[in-house]
Design a protein around this motif. Structure first.
Motif, PDB file in Angstrom:
ATOM      1  N   GLY A  28       0.795  -1.222   0.000  1.00 26.33           N
ATOM      2  CA  GLY A  28       0.000   0.000   0.000  1.00 26.33           C
ATOM      3  C   GLY A  28       0.826   1.269   0.000  1.00 26.33           C
ATOM      4  N   LEU A  29       2.131   1.148  -0.248  1.00 24.52           N
ATOM      5  CA  LEU A  29       3.024   2.302  -0.268  1.00 24.52           C
ATOM      6  C   LEU A  29       3.841   2.320  -1.557  1.00 24.52           C
ATOM      7  N   VAL A  30       4.082   3.512  -2.066  1.00 22.45           N
ATOM      8  CA  VAL A  30       4.971   3.683  -3.214  1.00 22.45           C
ATOM      9  C   VAL A  30       6.173   4.489  -2.747  1.00 22.45           C
ATOM     10  N   GLY A  31       7.346   3.933  -2.922  1.00 21.68           N
ATOM     11  CA  GLY A  31       8.565   4.621  -2.545  1.00 21.68           C
ATOM     12  C   GLY A  31       9.063   5.508  -3.671  1.00 21.68           C
ATOM     13  N   VAL A  32       9.576   6.656  -3.327  1.00 19.52           N
ATOM     14  CA  VAL A  32      10.168   7.562  -4.313  1.00 19.52           C
ATOM     15  C   VAL A  32      11.509   8.032  -3.769  1.00 19.52           C
ATOM     16  N   GLY A  33      12.364   8.465  -4.650  1.00 23.86           N
ATOM     17  CA  GLY A  33      13.662   8.943  -4.201  1.00 23.86           C
ATOM     18  C   GLY A  33      14.465   9.525  -5.344  1.00 23.86           C
ATOM     19  N   GLY A  34      15.625  10.048  -5.006  1.00 23.39           N
ATOM     20  CA  GLY A  34      16.476  10.624  -6.031  1.00 23.39           C
ATOM     21  C   GLY A  34      17.795  11.117  -5.476  1.00 23.39           C
ATOM     22  N   PHE A  35      18.628  11.583  -6.380  1.00 23.78           N
ATOM     23  CA  PHE A  35      19.924  12.151  -6.029  1.00 23.78           C
ATOM     24  C   PHE A  35      19.922  13.645  -6.326  1.00 23.78           C
ATOM     25  N   MET A  36      20.834  14.346  -5.702  1.00 23.68           N
ATOM     26  CA  MET A  36      20.953  15.790  -5.894  1.00 23.68           C
ATOM     27  C   MET A  36      22.341  16.210  -5.438  1.00 23.68           C
ATOM     28  N   PRO A  37      22.785  17.416  -5.786  1.00 22.81           N
ATOM     29  CA  PRO A  37      24.062  17.907  -5.275  1.00 22.81           C
ATOM     30  C   PRO A  37      24.027  18.035  -3.750  1.00 22.81           C
ATOM     31  N   SER A  38      25.156  17.820  -3.119  1.00 22.41           N
ATOM     32  CA  SER A  38      25.224  17.909  -1.655  1.00 22.41           C
ATOM     33  C   SER A  38      24.809  19.282  -1.131  1.00 22.41           C
ATOM     34  N   SER A  39      24.962  20.291  -1.956  1.00 23.10           N
ATOM     35  CA  SER A  39      24.564  21.636  -1.536  1.00 23.10           C
ATOM     36  C   SER A  39      23.075  21.709  -1.201  1.00 23.10           C
ATOM     37  N   GLY A  40      22.300  20.734  -1.718  1.00 28.03           N
ATOM     38  CA  GLY A  40      20.865  20.716  -1.461  1.00 28.03           C
ATOM     39  C   GLY A  40      20.512  20.430  -0.015  1.00 28.03           C
ATOM     40  N   ILE A  41      21.453  19.869   0.746  1.00 24.63           N
ATOM     41  CA  ILE A  41      21.197  19.628   2.181  1.00 24.63           C
ATOM     42  C   ILE A  41      22.272  20.346   3.004  1.00 24.63           C
ATOM     43  N   ASP A  93       2.977  13.958 -11.741  1.00 21.93           N
ATOM     44  CA  ASP A  93       1.883  13.791 -10.780  1.00 21.93           C
ATOM     45  C   ASP A  93       2.435  13.414  -9.411  1.00 21.93           C
ATOM     46  N   VAL A  94       3.445  12.545  -9.405  1.00 21.89           N
ATOM     47  CA  VAL A  94       4.067  12.137  -8.142  1.00 21.89           C
ATOM     48  C   VAL A  94       4.737  13.337  -7.485  1.00 21.89           C
ATOM     49  N   LYS A  95       5.405  14.148  -8.292  1.00 22.03           N
ATOM     50  CA  LYS A  95       6.072  15.347  -7.772  1.00 22.03           C
ATOM     51  C   LYS A  95       5.063  16.267  -7.082  1.00 22.03           C
ATOM     52  N   LYS A  96       3.908  16.469  -7.709  1.00 22.03           N
ATOM     53  CA  LYS A  96       2.876  17.321  -7.114  1.00 22.03           C
ATOM     54  C   LYS A  96       2.378  16.716  -5.801  1.00 22.03           C
ATOM     55  N   GLU A  97       2.236  15.382  -5.768  1.00 25.97           N
ATOM     56  CA  GLU A  97       1.776  14.711  -4.560  1.00 25.97           C
ATOM     57  C   GLU A  97       2.782  14.872  -3.430  1.00 25.97           C
ATOM     58  N   ILE A  98       4.072  14.712  -3.746  1.00 17.99           N
ATOM     59  CA  ILE A  98       5.128  14.870  -2.739  1.00 17.99           C
ATOM     60  C   ILE A  98       5.136  16.302  -2.206  1.00 17.99           C
ATOM     61  N   GLN A  99       5.004  17.258  -3.090  1.00 23.23           N
ATOM     62  CA  GLN A  99       4.980  18.665  -2.660  1.00 23.23           C
ATOM     63  C   GLN A  99       3.775  18.955  -1.789  1.00 23.23           C
ATOM     64  N   TRP A 116       5.797  21.046   6.023  1.00 22.36           N
ATOM     65  CA  TRP A 116       6.548  20.513   7.164  1.00 22.36           C
ATOM     66  C   TRP A 116       7.553  21.540   7.680  1.00 22.36           C
ATOM     67  N   GLN A 117       7.744  21.526   8.983  1.00 21.67           N
ATOM     68  CA  GLN A 117       8.644  22.490   9.619  1.00 21.67           C
ATOM     69  C   GLN A 117      10.090  21.993   9.584  1.00 21.67           C
ATOM     70  N   ASN A 118      10.604  21.863   8.375  1.00 22.98           N
ATOM     71  CA  ASN A 118      11.987  21.457   8.162  1.00 22.98           C
ATOM     72  C   ASN A 118      12.456  22.122   6.880  1.00 22.98           C
ATOM     73  N   SER A 119      13.388  23.052   6.993  1.00 26.45           N
ATOM     74  CA  SER A 119      13.779  23.863   5.843  1.00 26.45           C
ATOM     75  C   SER A 119      14.431  23.040   4.738  1.00 26.45           C
ATOM     76  N   ILE A 179      14.208  20.607  -0.717  1.00 27.70           N
ATOM     77  CA  ILE A 179      14.274  19.447  -1.618  1.00 27.70           C
ATOM     78  C   ILE A 179      12.966  19.302  -2.382  1.00 27.70           C
ATOM     79  N   VAL A 180      11.858  19.373  -1.659  1.00 29.33           N
ATOM     80  CA  VAL A 180      10.553  19.143  -2.265  1.00 29.33           C
ATOM     81  C   VAL A 180      10.202  20.219  -3.285  1.00 29.33           C
ATOM     82  N   ARG A 181      10.619  21.432  -3.006  1.00 29.18           N
ATOM     83  CA  ARG A 181      10.286  22.543  -3.897  1.00 29.18           C
ATOM     84  C   ARG A 181      10.867  22.329  -5.297  1.00 29.18           C
ATOM     85  N   ASP A 182      12.086  21.796  -5.361  1.00 37.00           N
ATOM     86  CA  ASP A 182      12.762  21.595  -6.650  1.00 37.00           C
ATOM     87  C   ASP A 182      12.994  20.117  -6.953  1.00 37.00           C
TER      88      ASP A 182
END
Length: 432
Positions: free
Chosen positions: A195-208, A267-273, A279-282, A287-290
């Motif tokens: 009942g769950l769909v996992g999503v994920g990805g990579f990004m530059p370290s500057s993103g965190i 569609d998944v991106k919109k759902e994640i956003q 959420w109170q985590n900058s 990450i979610v915004r982009d």
């Protein structure tokens, strides 16, 4: 003797290397059959992730790393240097509260976060190209009487084998044959959708930016969770952050679509956003915004099996035990399987081959299943934290995460998990 390994993922490649390590390749022929045609050792570098094909990042726990160290110190060093050393797990929530901060591995031990494809490539380049044959196994006829195990390929040709090691993943054709299934989706031990769909990805370290080196973060909320951390280390010191970070999350989807590989990522991106922008985590918000979604996979698990061996076949890795991703143990359990099976084969094939194969396969199944049952049950408990929940359940979840951290319950579980030593357990089995 002709040994077939079905599947050239992490488990299949590691299994071949372990069979070579114990000397079985000196007397026996081993062939790896792989459905995909991109298994050339020069196809990609460890940095060239293809996450949309075979998943994003994986964590290698201390026991998995010890297996690699015993297998090949140079390989171990490359994995250690390519990934990022995880020293601690920080758990917080969508409301901005810190719930727990515990050492990775439950003590002095460490975990390594690495791209799945990067790990595959490190293993792959140590396997000769001629060993891997691109042929898709669609069925298996189990050994019976004087008849050997027979692999059936997509072109309807067949191959007789003395022994088959199934590393063909969660949709294992070998497991299907072992339990007499006509339909891979409809038998007692077919994979079950969670009942769950996992999503994920990579990004530059500057993103965190601002995340400490060696820290993995898991943020819990009423409508799921979000994880992030570094997935590569600095070229000079893998305990320092490298150029790449990863993120992962899940969302609830009651029915898994048959064409899930073609789910619209926009569609998944919109759902994640929609789920996480408040959420109170900058860092989560950034990450979610982009967000760019590299990996998308429904969560399936396999029920606990009554045996991992039958009719001249054994199951290894996800073919035997597809775990909840929340276990964080999938790859390491597969590596433990590979070492255990190779050591047992090396021990019992010194004399009578036919009797030795049967004995080694049974000892392997009896040795590994209790450990996987423990990990499976713990993963099922943790999986509930990824489901959507109401306010009361949300607050209760936060309380218990905080309490378990203070009582060091999870830390104790990690320590027990990491005390496991494959050679010691094999010695116990061979002395029985």
């Amino acid at each position: 003797m002709n040994i077939a390994i079905v599947g050239a993922g992490i488990a299949g490649l590691a299994q071949y290397l372990w069979l070579r390590k114990v000397g079985l390749l000196d007397k026996h022929t081993v062939t790896i059959y792989e459905a995909r045609a991109d298994q050339d050792a020069t196809a990609a570098s460890p940095e060239a992730y293809s996450a949309s094909v075979i998943g994003a990042a994986i964590g290698l726990s201390p026991t998995g790393l010890h297996v690699l160290e015993r297998l090949d110190r140079e390989l171990y060093d490359e994995v250690w240097g390519t990934g990022h050393i995880i020293q601690s797990w920080r758990m917080s929530n969508a409301r901005g509260w810190t719930l727990a901060d515990s050492p990775a591995g439950g003590g002095k031990e460490r975990t390594v976060m690495i791209g799945r494809d990067a790990c595959c490539q490190i293993l792959r380049k140590r396997v000769p190209n001629e060993v891997i044959v691109t042929r898709k196994v669609i069925d298996v006829i189990l050994a019976e009487g004087n008849n050997k195990t027979k692999l059936v390929f997509q072109d309807q040709t067949t191959e007789d084998c003395d022994f088959v090691i199934a590393c063909d993943g969660i949709w294992s054709r070998v497991r299907q044959a072992m339990f007499g299934a006509q339909n891979p989706d409809e038998y007692d031990f077919s994979p079950k959708y969670e009942g769950l769909v996992g999503v994920g990805g990579f990004m530059p370290s500057s993103g965190i930016h601002g995340t400490p080196d060696g820290e993995m973060n898991v943020v819990l909320g009423a409508n799921g969770f979000f994880g992030y951390g570094y997935s590569t280390g600095d070229s000079e010191d893998s305990s320092k952050a490298g150029h790449t970070a990863c993120w992962w999350s899940t969302y609830t989807l009651d029915q898994c679509p048959h064409d899930w590989r073609n789910i619209n990522k926009d569609d998944v991106k919109k759902e994640i956003q929609k789920r996480h922008l408040g959420w109170q985590n900058s860092i989560v918000q950034s990450i979610v915004r982009d967000v760019e979604i590299d990996s998308l996979y429904p969560t399936f698990i396999t029920p606990l099996l009554p045996t991992w061996e039958k009719g001249g076949c054994v199951l290894v890795g996800d073919a035997a035990h597809a775990l909840q991703p929340s276990s964080g143990q999938g790859a390491s359990m597969a590596l433990e399987d590979c070492e255990a099976l190779a050591l047992l084969l090396g021990h019992y094939l010194q004399d009578d081959l036919e009797v030795g194969l049967v004995t080694a396969a049974k000892k392997y199944s009896d040795m590994r299943r209790p450990r996987l049952e423990m990990v499976f049950k713990k993963a099922q408990q943790l999986a509930g934290m990824k489901q959507d929940m109401g306010f009361f359940d949300e607050m209760l979840m936060y309380f218990f995460v905080w309490l378990f951290s203070r009582l060091k319950i999870m830390e104790g579980y990690e320590r027990r998990l990491n005390m496991y030593d494959v050679p010691t357990e094999v010695k116990k089995m061979t002395n029985q």
